[in-house]
Enzyme design. Structure first.
Site, PDB file in Angstrom:
ATOM      1  N   SER A  67       0.836  -1.191   0.000  1.00 56.74           N
ATOM      2  CA  SER A  67       0.000   0.000   0.000  1.00 56.74           C
ATOM      3  C   SER A  67       0.881   1.255   0.000  1.00 56.74           C
ATOM      4  O   SER A  67       1.648   1.456  -0.945  1.00 56.74           O
ATOM      5  CB  SER A  67      -0.959  -0.055   1.193  1.00 56.74           C
ATOM      6  OG  SER A  67      -2.007   0.877   1.036  1.00 56.74           O
ATOM      7  N   ASP A 119     -10.205  -5.604  -2.833  1.00 59.84           N
ATOM      8  CA  ASP A 119      -9.580  -4.552  -2.025  1.00 59.84           C
ATOM      9  C   ASP A 119     -10.424  -3.284  -2.134  1.00 59.84           C
ATOM     10  O   ASP A 119     -10.607  -2.737  -3.230  1.00 59.84           O
ATOM     11  CB  ASP A 119      -8.169  -4.329  -2.584  1.00 59.84           C
ATOM     12  CG  ASP A 119      -7.349  -3.336  -1.789  1.00 59.84           C
ATOM     13  OD1 ASP A 119      -7.940  -2.397  -1.211  1.00 59.84           O
ATOM     14  OD2 ASP A 119      -6.115  -3.500  -1.759  1.00 59.84           O
ATOM     15  N   HIS A 174      -7.346  -6.041   1.326  1.00 57.51           N
ATOM     16  CA  HIS A 174      -6.139  -5.209   1.510  1.00 57.51           C
ATOM     17  C   HIS A 174      -5.328  -5.637   2.736  1.00 57.51           C
ATOM     18  O   HIS A 174      -4.362  -4.975   3.095  1.00 57.51           O
ATOM     19  CB  HIS A 174      -6.603  -3.753   1.673  1.00 57.51           C
ATOM     20  CG  HIS A 174      -5.543  -2.717   1.420  1.00 57.51           C
ATOM     21  ND1 HIS A 174      -4.959  -2.531   0.184  1.00 57.51           N
ATOM     22  CD2 HIS A 174      -4.951  -1.804   2.244  1.00 57.51           C
ATOM     23  CE1 HIS A 174      -4.066  -1.540   0.258  1.00 57.51           C
ATOM     24  NE2 HIS A 174      -4.028  -1.090   1.490  1.00 57.51           N
TER      25      HIS A 174
END
Lengths: 280, 280
Positions: free
Chosen positions: B150, B226, B259
Site C-alpha cells: 500500500s 480490495d 487489503h
C-alpha cells in the site's frame, strides 16, 4: 443457534473467518475463528482444534500462528476458540492477575462461585462449539484432532485423553502437562474446582495417564529457552508418565526457542502434517 | 551509532529481532525489526526491505507477514522499518486522521513546516538505516531488494525507481502507484512537500516512469476485493506506464483478496522467491 460472522478474508485460497454467537454454556457471547481451506463443493473436511494459552483470545493464533498455508495444502479446517468467557458480569481474578479468570479459563467447568456461572470452557469446547462447527461449516466431525499451546496444550491433552475415540491426533506446543503439580495449575484448579482432587485429576494430563487414560500417540514441542519450562510446564513429568503407560510420546526439545508465537509458528506446519497423516 | 535490541526470539532457525536507535535523520528514536535466517559463520546474506502501509509500525508485518519460513529457506535477511517518526514533538495530522502524520510518513523528506523537522523517511530508509544494517548485521549490502504494501508499496516502487543500481528486485502488494492522482497521495504530497510538483513527480511511481526512471522488472499483486483499489491504488495507471516504457510488469489481480495481511501473507513466499532469484 445463531452465528454472526464478525469478519472474513480470503487467505491461501480459503476463508479466514471470525464468528460470534450467544453461548448456552457460558451464558455470554463467545467469539472464535475458523479457517476453511479451498475445497470442492460438497466436500467435508477434517477439523483441527487449536486451544490457546493464558491471556490469549482466538486472535493470537489467527494472526500469528502461520497455519493457513499448511491447512490449505492439507485440506484442514482450523478452529480457534477463545480462552474464557468475557463480558459484563463475568468474574475475573480478584487481583486482576493474568493467570486466572479472564483469558485463563483452563478448559474446565468451574464448580466454585462466582466462576461456576460462566466458566464452562470444558463443555463449551467439547460439546457446544463442535455442534456449531458441524452445523455451519463443511466439517467432517468424524475426523477431528486437537492441539494447543501452554494452557491450551493442557486443554488439548486433557480433552484428548478424555475422548480417545473422538480426537485422532493430539499435539501441543509447550503444554502445562501436570497442573496439579505447578503454580499456574494449582491456582486455576483450586479456584475453579475447589478442593475436589478427583476433579483435578480429570483435568491433569499426567494424572489422567496414571489413572489409565490413553491416546494413540502424542507430539509435543518444547522450547529449551522457554522461561516457564521448569516451573510451570515440566515435560519431564509427561515423559515419565507416557513411558510408564506405554504411550508413544514424541517430545522434541527445541534448543533456543522461547514460549512465543515465533516458536509456535516455526513448528506449526510440522504439527499439521502430523495431524493430517492421522486424519486421512 | 548505538543500536539497542528491544527483543529477540528464535524462529525458523534464525533470529527475529526488534531494535531501537536514535535516528540522525528523524531526530527521534526509531524502531525496526530484522529477521536473520540461519547461516554459516562469516556469511553475508542478501537483504530484502519491506515497507509497511498506513497506520502500521514494524510490528504488523513482523507478526502477520509469514515471511520467516521463506527467508529461512532462501537465506534472506528481512528488514521492516517503521512508517514515520514518533514521539514527543513530532507533528501529527491536525485532525488526527490516520492517513497523514504519525504512521503515514509516505517515504518522503518533508519540506513543509511543521513536518520538515522530523519527517525524513526517504533519507532514513535509503541512507541512514542501510548504513546501520550493513554495520550491525551479516548483510551483503551489494545484494538488496525492496518490497512493500500500500503506502509501503509506493515507497518500494519510488525508492526502487530512484535507485535502479541498488535494488535488484522491486515488488509490491496493493501499492499506491500514482499518489499525485489519488486522494491519499495528494493529501500526503501537498502536506509534506507543498506545491513543488517537480518534487511530487520524484515520489510518484507512474510519474517517475513517465520521466524516464526504470527498473529491470516489477512484480505486483493486487486483490480484486480490495476496498481501496479504484480510488487509491489504481494499478491500471502502473500497467499503462510500464507498457509505454517497456518495463516488464507482472501485475497479478487476485480474485477475492482484500487489503489485509491475510492477502499479503498468502503471496509473501511467492514474492520472496522472486526476489531471491534476482539476488543470487
Amino acid at each position: 443457534m445463531g452465528l454472526e460472522q464478525v469478519s472474513g478474508a480470503k487467505a491461501f485460497g480459503g476463508i479466514q473467518g471470525v464468528y460470534r454467537h450467544a453461548s448456552r454454556e457460558t451464558g455470554t457471547d463467545m467469539t472464535f475463528s475458523v479457517y476453511v481451506p479451498p475445497h470442492e463443493d460438497g466436500a467435508r473436511l477434517p477439523v483441527v482444534w487449536y486451544l490457546s494459552g493464558l491471556t490469549c483470545t482466538h486472535a493470537n493464533v489467527t494472526e500469528k500462528g502461520e497455519f493457513r498455508a499448511a491447512c490449505a495444502q492439507l485440506g484442514l479446517i482450523f478452529v480457534a476458540p477463545d480462552t474464557s468467557p468475557r463480558g459484563e458480569g463475568v468474574a475475573d481474578d480478584p487481583d486482576g492477575a493474568w493467570d486466572f479468570g479472564l483469558g485463563a479459563g483452563f478448559y474446565v467447568d468451574a464448580a466454585q462461585a462466582p466462576y461456576a456461572a460462566h466458566y464452562r470452557m470444558w463443555s463449551y469446547v467439547t460439546e457446544e462449539l463442535p455442534t456449531l462447527i458441524g452445523a455451519h461449516f463443511p466439517a467432517d466431525m468424524d475426523r477431528q484432532s486437537i492441539m494447543g499451546h501452554s494452557m491450551g496444550g493442557h486443554g488439548a491433552l486433557t480433552i484428548g485423553l478424555n475422548h480417545p475415540d473422538r480426537y485422532r491426533a493430539v499435539s501441543a506446543f509447550a503444554p502445562i502437562v501436570a497442573p496439579s503439580q505447578v503454580p499456574w495449575g494449582q491456582k486455576a484448579l483450586s479456584g475453579y474446582l475447589g478442593d475436589d482432587h478427583a476433579a483435578w485429576r480429570r483435568h491433569d494430563a499426567v494424572a489422567l495417564i496414571e489413572d489409565g487414560a490413553r491416546v494413540p500417540a502424542l507430539l509435543v514441542d518444547q522450547g529449551e529457552a522457554d522461561g516457564f519450562l521448569e516451573r510451570e510446564l515440566r515435560p519431564d513429568l509427561l515423559r515419565a508418565a507416557c513411558a510408564a503407560a506405554g504411550i508413544p510420546l514424541e517430545l522434541r526439545l527445541q534448543p533456543g526457542y522461547d514460549h512465543s508465537y515465533y516458536f509456535i509458528s516455526t513448528f506449526m506446519a510440522d504439527h499439521l502434517r502430523w495431524h493430517a497423516d492421522r486424519l486421512r
